[in-house]
Design an enzyme around this catalytic site. Structure first.
Site, PDB file in Angstrom:
ATOM      1  N   HIS A  22       0.842  -1.206   0.000  1.00 45.81           N
ATOM      2  CA  HIS A  22       0.000   0.000   0.000  1.00 45.81           C
ATOM      3  C   HIS A  22       0.869   1.244   0.000  1.00 45.81           C
ATOM      4  CE1 HIS A  22      -3.804  -1.934   1.101  1.00 45.81           C
ATOM      5  NE2 HIS A  22      -4.337  -0.776   0.833  1.00 45.81           N
ATOM      6  N   TYR A  44      -6.369  -5.789   9.789  1.00 47.72           N
ATOM      7  CA  TYR A  44      -6.459  -6.366   8.448  1.00 47.72           C
ATOM      8  C   TYR A  44      -7.915  -6.655   8.139  1.00 47.72           C
ATOM      9  CZ  TYR A  44      -3.672  -7.974   4.552  1.00 47.72           C
ATOM     10  OH  TYR A  44      -3.071  -8.083   3.330  1.00 47.72           O
ATOM     11  N   GLY A 104       0.338  -5.226   1.299  1.00 51.16           N
ATOM     12  CA  GLY A 104      -0.747  -5.502   0.373  1.00 51.16           C
ATOM     13  C   GLY A 104      -0.281  -6.127  -0.936  1.00 51.16           C
TER      14      GLY A 104
HETATM   15  C1  LCV Z   1       4.667   4.917   0.142  1.00 53.35           C
HETATM   16  C2  LCV Z   1       6.833   4.252  -0.096  1.00 53.35           C
HETATM   17  C3  LCV Z   1       6.504   2.960   0.327  1.00 53.35           C
HETATM   18  C4  LCV Z   1       5.152   2.689   0.664  1.00 53.35           C
HETATM   19  N1  LCV Z   1       4.285   3.689   0.554  1.00 53.35           N
HETATM   20  O1  LCV Z   1      13.853   2.430  -0.495  1.00 53.35           O
HETATM   21  O2  LCV Z   1      -0.654  -4.919   4.399  1.00 53.35           O
HETATM   22  S1  LCV Z   1      -0.493  -3.760   5.299  1.00 53.35           S
HETATM   23  O3  LCV Z   1      -1.536  -3.763   6.341  1.00 53.35           O
HETATM   24  O4  LCV Z   1       0.852  -3.693   5.882  1.00 53.35           O
HETATM   25  C5  LCV Z   1      -0.741  -2.302   4.280  1.00 53.35           C
HETATM   26  C6  LCV Z   1      -1.192  -1.116   5.016  1.00 53.35           C
HETATM   27  C7  LCV Z   1       0.543  -2.082   3.499  1.00 53.35           C
HETATM   28  O5  LCV Z   1       0.709  -2.676   2.450  1.00 53.35           O
HETATM   29  O6  LCV Z   1       1.443  -1.204   4.008  1.00 53.35           O
HETATM   30  C8  LCV Z   1       2.716  -1.044   3.337  1.00 53.35           C
HETATM   31  C9  LCV Z   1       3.648  -2.117   3.754  1.00 53.35           C
HETATM   32  N2  LCV Z   1       4.960  -1.899   3.200  1.00 53.35           N
HETATM   33  C10 LCV Z   1       6.085  -1.793   3.918  1.00 53.35           C
HETATM   34  O7  LCV Z   1       6.068  -1.883   5.158  1.00 53.35           O
HETATM   35  C11 LCV Z   1       7.371  -1.452   3.179  1.00 53.35           C
HETATM   36  C12 LCV Z   1       7.710  -0.010   3.318  1.00 53.35           C
HETATM   37  N3  LCV Z   1       8.940   0.305   2.575  1.00 53.35           N
HETATM   38  C13 LCV Z   1      10.156  -0.071   2.987  1.00 53.35           C
HETATM   39  O8  LCV Z   1      10.334  -0.677   4.062  1.00 53.35           O
HETATM   40  C14 LCV Z   1      11.312   0.268   2.095  1.00 53.35           C
HETATM   41  O9  LCV Z   1      10.913   1.325   1.213  1.00 53.35           O
HETATM   42  C15 LCV Z   1      11.786  -0.922   1.236  1.00 53.35           C
HETATM   43  C16 LCV Z   1      12.486  -1.975   2.131  1.00 53.35           C
HETATM   44  C17 LCV Z   1      10.639  -1.595   0.476  1.00 53.35           C
HETATM   45  C18 LCV Z   1      12.813  -0.431   0.179  1.00 53.35           C
HETATM   46  O10 LCV Z   1      13.844   0.247   0.814  1.00 53.35           O
HETATM   47  P1  LCV Z   1      14.798   1.208  -0.036  1.00 53.35           P
HETATM   48  O11 LCV Z   1      15.867   1.676   0.898  1.00 53.35           O
HETATM   49  O12 LCV Z   1      15.177   0.506  -1.300  1.00 53.35           O
HETATM   50  P2  LCV Z   1      13.328   3.676   0.365  1.00 53.35           P
HETATM   51  O13 LCV Z   1      12.819   3.249   1.681  1.00 53.35           O
HETATM   52  O14 LCV Z   1      14.344   4.771   0.328  1.00 53.35           O
HETATM   53  O15 LCV Z   1      12.042   4.120  -0.484  1.00 53.35           O
HETATM   54  C19 LCV Z   1      12.160   4.831  -1.718  1.00 53.35           C
HETATM   55  C20 LCV Z   1      10.971   5.781  -1.798  1.00 53.35           C
HETATM   56  O16 LCV Z   1       9.781   5.006  -1.860  1.00 53.35           O
HETATM   57  C21 LCV Z   1       8.893   5.400  -0.820  1.00 53.35           C
HETATM   58  C22 LCV Z   1       9.809   5.918   0.283  1.00 53.35           C
HETATM   59  O17 LCV Z   1       9.088   6.760   1.185  1.00 53.35           O
HETATM   60  C23 LCV Z   1      10.839   6.654  -0.553  1.00 53.35           C
HETATM   61  O18 LCV Z   1      10.291   7.875  -0.962  1.00 53.35           O
HETATM   62  P3  LCV Z   1      11.223   9.209  -1.047  1.00 53.35           P
HETATM   63  O19 LCV Z   1      12.279   8.892  -2.086  1.00 53.35           O
HETATM   64  O20 LCV Z   1      10.277  10.291  -1.490  1.00 53.35           O
HETATM   65  O21 LCV Z   1      11.787   9.372   0.334  1.00 53.35           O
HETATM   66  N4  LCV Z   1       8.153   4.253  -0.340  1.00 53.35           N
HETATM   67  C24 LCV Z   1       8.616   3.021  -0.080  1.00 53.35           C
HETATM   68  N5  LCV Z   1       7.632   2.210   0.343  1.00 53.35           N
HETATM   69  N6  LCV Z   1       4.740   1.490   1.066  1.00 53.35           N
HETATM   70  N7  LCV Z   1       5.924   5.221  -0.188  1.00 53.35           N
END
Ligand code: LCV
Length: 259
Positions: A64, A138, A108
């Protein structure tokens, strides 16, 4: 800007998630494009869809778009949530959808992979189910879809730990149908797609729909449904939910209170 690519070769269409900068987070805009692309595939009589990200991505999808989650007091995964709409569009698409997965899959997006008929992954794939990272409840439809596919004790471990499950384990527990080395993933996937496209489309389409209907065929007392709704409300009305979303947006670890 296009967030989802659509290509077609013979009777096989490919939808490519195309927002690597945001790790293919499932924003409303990306999902709207995916649903429009599926609709176009349906109109063109496509016989198989391959859903993929770009070759070599580290993150298949981050789940998401957390920036679009309601801040509090509203159900974050309601029936009309964009991802729920996409999952329904994939499940009711009248031909098989193959998920071709490389890299990590979060939240998601795990459900999106499970909604696809045949998930095929590279060895570097991991799946993390993450509501407890953000403090969200959820939705019952999602829980049911997941326990229909995966052993409940594995589902619990995934929800309770939010740890990424590696590809080999995902294969063992039925989240993936195949694990194929990166260099062979496209050949393997598109050969399977071509085989499916050569078979009787009406037979396949009707069996897919029958399986979908049967997987939902569980009676439930209205009181049970209301109890489930009440339980979710406890979470999305909570301080922890507000804290989880705020912590993500502020890029800091959350402080949980259990309230
Ligand atoms: C918005 C993002 C996101 C993101 N949304 O890159 O199923 S539930 O209930 O959990 C539901 C509510 C759900 O699906 O929630 C989301 C669950 N997802 C996560 O918990 C993963 C969140 N993301 C991360 O942990 C990291 O981004 C990962 C490990 C995937 C990748 O790490 P990496 O170091 O390669 P960054 O974190 O630097 O992310 C790059 C850009 O993508 C945005 C993040 O905020 C960043 O934006 P900026 O460049 O503007 O700072 N981003 C990543 N995930 N789910 N935005």
């Amino acid at each position: 800007m296009s967030l989802v690519g659509l290509e077609q070769q013979d009777l096989v269409a490919t939808l490519t998630l195309d927002n690597d900068a945001k790790r293919n987070a499932l924003s409303a805009a990306l999902i709207a494009e995916a649903i429009t692309a599926l609709q176009s595939c349906r109109e063109r009589g496509v016989r198989v869809v391959v859903l993929r990200a770009h070759r070599g991505v580290k993150v298949w999808s981050a789940g998401h778009d957390v920036t679009e989650l309601p801040r509090s007091g509203r159900d974050p995964l309601a029936y009309d949530d964009p991802l729920e709409q996409l999952i329904r569009a994939v499940r009711s698409f009248p031909a098989p959808v193959i998920a071709m997965i490389e890299g990590t899959v979060w939240g998601g997006a795990v459900e999106l992979c499970l909604a696809c008929d045949i998930p095929i992954g590279a060895p570097n794939v991991t799946f993390a189910i993450t509501p407890a990272r953000i403090g969200v409840p959820y939705n019952p439809a999602g829980l049911l879809r997941i326990v229909n596919e995966v052993d409940p004790s594995v589902v619990k471990e995934m929800f309770f730990t939010a740890r990424p499950l590696p590809a080999q384990r995902a294969l063992e527990v039925g989240i993936l149908n195949h694990v194929v080395p990166e260099h062979d993933l496209e050949r393997f996937t598109y050969e399977m797609a071509a085989d499916i496209a050569s078979l009787a489309p009406l037979s396949i389409s009707v069996i897919k729909e029958q399986l979908r209907l049967l997987s939902n065929a569980r009676p439930m007392a209205p009181e049970t449904f209301e109890r489930i709704q009440g339980l979710r409300r406890m979470v999305y009305d909570s301080e922890d939910y507000r804290e989880g979303v705020s912590a993500f947006l502020e890029k800091r670890p959350p402080r949980w209170t259990g309230r």
